[in-house]
Enzyme design. Structure first.
Site, PDB file in Angstrom:
ATOM      1  CE  LYS A 111      -4.514  -0.774   1.912  1.00 43.99           C
ATOM      2  NZ  LYS A 111      -5.353  -1.701   2.309  1.00 43.99           N
ATOM      3  CE  LYS A 194      -5.844  -6.238  -1.380  1.00 41.89           C
ATOM      4  NZ  LYS A 194      -6.865  -6.528  -0.536  1.00 41.89           N
ATOM      5  CE  LYS A 197     -13.664  -2.001   0.537  1.00 41.64           C
ATOM      6  NZ  LYS A 197     -12.545  -2.244   1.379  1.00 41.64           N
TER       7      LYS A 197
HETATM    8  N1  AQP Z   1      -9.546  -9.511  -3.952  1.00 43.05           N
HETATM    9  C1  AQP Z   1      -9.355  -9.979  -2.676  1.00 43.05           C
HETATM   10  N2  AQP Z   1      -9.864 -11.420  -2.551  1.00 43.05           N
HETATM   11  C2  AQP Z   1      -9.753 -12.359  -1.356  1.00 43.05           C
HETATM   12  N3  AQP Z   1     -10.382 -11.160  -0.042  1.00 43.05           N
HETATM   13  C3  AQP Z   1     -10.688 -10.298  -0.384  1.00 43.05           C
HETATM   14  N4  AQP Z   1     -10.636  -9.064   0.412  1.00 43.05           N
HETATM   15  C4  AQP Z   1     -10.209  -8.601   0.340  1.00 43.05           C
HETATM   16  N5  AQP Z   1      -9.671  -8.098  -0.506  1.00 43.05           N
HETATM   17  C5  AQP Z   1     -10.229  -9.813  -1.362  1.00 43.05           C
HETATM   18  C6  AQP Z   1     -10.975  -9.013   2.214  1.00 43.05           C
HETATM   19  O1  AQP Z   1     -12.276  -7.952   1.551  1.00 43.05           O
HETATM   20  C7  AQP Z   1     -11.773  -8.249   3.829  1.00 43.05           C
HETATM   21  C8  AQP Z   1     -12.100  -6.878   4.181  1.00 43.05           C
HETATM   22  O2  AQP Z   1     -11.584  -6.149   3.289  1.00 43.05           O
HETATM   23  P1  AQP Z   1     -10.793  -4.742   3.962  1.00 43.05           P
HETATM   24  O3  AQP Z   1     -12.061  -4.070   3.525  1.00 43.05           O
HETATM   25  O4  AQP Z   1     -10.833  -4.396   5.910  1.00 43.05           O
HETATM   26  O5  AQP Z   1      -9.313  -4.173   3.263  1.00 43.05           O
HETATM   27  P2  AQP Z   1      -8.768  -4.538   2.470  1.00 43.05           P
HETATM   28  O6  AQP Z   1      -7.952  -6.090   2.263  1.00 43.05           O
HETATM   29  O7  AQP Z   1      -7.364  -3.697   1.640  1.00 43.05           O
HETATM   30  O8  AQP Z   1      -9.976  -4.282   0.975  1.00 43.05           O
HETATM   31  P3  AQP Z   1      -9.137  -3.910  -0.604  1.00 43.05           P
HETATM   32  O9  AQP Z   1     -10.595  -4.638  -1.130  1.00 43.05           O
HETATM   33  O10 AQP Z   1      -8.150  -4.373  -0.965  1.00 43.05           O
HETATM   34  O11 AQP Z   1      -9.659  -2.603   0.551  1.00 43.05           O
HETATM   35  P4  AQP Z   1      -8.910  -0.995  -0.274  1.00 43.05           P
HETATM   36  O12 AQP Z   1      -8.436  -0.942  -1.325  1.00 43.05           O
HETATM   37  O13 AQP Z   1      -9.035   0.057   0.828  1.00 43.05           O
HETATM   38  O14 AQP Z   1      -7.393  -1.193   0.844  1.00 43.05           O
HETATM   39  C9  AQP Z   1     -10.921  -8.515   4.926  1.00 43.05           C
HETATM   40  O15 AQP Z   1     -11.217 -10.081   5.530  1.00 43.05           O
HETATM   41  C10 AQP Z   1      -9.865  -9.008   3.255  1.00 43.05           C
HETATM   42  O16 AQP Z   1      -9.169  -9.976   3.359  1.00 43.05           O
END
Ligand code: AQP
Length: 332
Positions: A111, A194, A197
């Site tokens: 990140k 990955k 969002k």
């Molecule tokens: N690509 C993914 N595949 C499987 N699981 C995923 N998770 C996120 N992306 C994937 C799971 O979703 C849960 C919530 O995630 P989060 O929003 O708390 O944080 P994150 O992992 O950082 O998700 P994003 O979508 O990538 O958010 P941003 O872009 O804001 O950083 C977690 O259980 C995660 O494992």
């Protein structure tokens, strides 16, 4: 009954990755567990969030979870910032965790990218807050996507170091719950990245609010290669984009990679993508319309979050107060 804690950041619209890696599993785990589910807005502000949008995004994330089938009467759903125990315990954990441990966190490296000096210190100590989220409830099982496994190992290291430093057996061990063939859903534009969002490209992801036409277009444009699908799972090894799409299909149809290849092996991507788009539309558009239904009455979502916060604080406050007593804070 074992207690589950899990959280999701209101940093945008939830994606298919969030759904398959977390949200869908949260729904399944409601039977047989006491579940505490949290929209983690404190985590979200570790990267810039527009203050005009954050409250709405928090409500929308809650609405999506309700639309997926989270039952706020039997379980807890609330916003992290409304339960102060998370931040109180996180500060203690900032003083328990070691710099060297945080330096190993691959998500921070991903990140922060090349601009490490410019990111917030909150992003760096994010895993300490995550440990506090879980330990504040003495939760023992945490459903997450594969990307969060390293953070849970750190949460255990922090809990065990606290116990050791203060000579207690206070924080229990945590077990990650990683479910299904699509525990890590990859970007539609790059099979090595990955699905997120907050990815700047909307074409990289399927959002849970996308309509049928948008889903079909994104799937059609998803990066693939020029070869037909293989008949054996081994044939996906060097083909990350194909592996990702087959994994998504398998997860959504509750089967495995081999069965999907049994049906589509030898066929080209035009045929497979049509079938995948249809499956996605069938599974996701009902969630989108249910989310809209909840959001038509924002007061009802807020009331659920308020009630959840009160019940969450009733569990976490005494647990964190005892941690503060163990640390030696004056009890007045
Ligand atoms: N690509 C993914 N595949 C499987 N699981 C995923 N998770 C996120 N992306 C994937 C799971 O979703 C849960 C919530 O995630 P989060 O929003 O708390 O944080 P994150 O992992 O950082 O998700 P994003 O979508 O990538 O958010 P941003 O872009 O804001 O950083 C977690 O259980 C995660 O494992």
């Amino acid at each position: 009954m074992q207690r589950i804690f899990s959280g999701i950041q209101p940093s945008g619209v939830p994606t298919l990755g969030n759904y398959l890696g977390a949200m869908r599993n949260w729904v399944t785990l409601q039977d047989g567990h006491e579940c505490i589910y949290c929209v983690v807005d404190l985590h979200a502000i570790t990267t810039w969030q527009d203050p005009k949008l954050l409250a709405g995004q928090t409500r929308e994330m809650a609405a999506s979870l309700l639309a997926c089938g989270i039952d706020p009467k039997r379980h807890l759903l609330f916003a992290q910032s409304s339960v102060a125990a998370h931040a109180r315990l996180a500060w203690i954990f900032n003083c328990v965790a070691r710099l060297g441990w945080l330096n190993r966190m691959t998500q921070f490296k991903d990140k922060a990218g090349k601009d490490r000096e410019a990111v917030s210190t909150g992003l760096y100590v994010y895993p300490n807050l995550m440990a506090a989220d879980i330990h504040a409830y003495h939760a023992t099982r945490v459903p997450v996507g594969d990307d969060q496994k390293q953070h849970l190992e750190l949460a255990n290291d922090i809990g065990q170091k606290f116990n050791h430093d203060f000579g207690v057996e206070y924080f229990p061990m945590i077990e990650p719950v990683i479910m299904g063939v699509a525990a890590r859903v990859m970007s539609l534009r790059d099979g090595s990245k990955k699905m997120s969002k907050s990815d700047p490209s909307d074409q990289s992801r399927i959002n849970l609010t996308d309509d049928a036409d948008t889903i079909a277009t994104k799937v059609k444009r998803a990066k693939t290669d020029a070869f037909p699908l293989p008949s054996e799972v081994d044939g996906l090894a060097e083909r990350p984009e194909a592996r990702n799409l087959v994994g998504i299909y398998a997860a959504l149809s509750d089967t495995d990679l081999a069965s999907v290849l049994g049906e589509f092996g030898g066929k080209g991507f035009v045929v497979f993508k049509d079938a995948l788009a249809e499956l996605l539309v069938n599974k996701l558009t009902p969630i989108a319309s249910e989310t809209r239904r909840w959001l038509a009455d924002p007061g009802s979502v807020d009331a659920i979050l308020r009630d959840g916060a009160g019940r969450a604080a009733a569990i976490a406050d005494p647990i964190v107060a005892e941690a503060e007593r163990l640390v030696g804070f004056l009890q007045v």
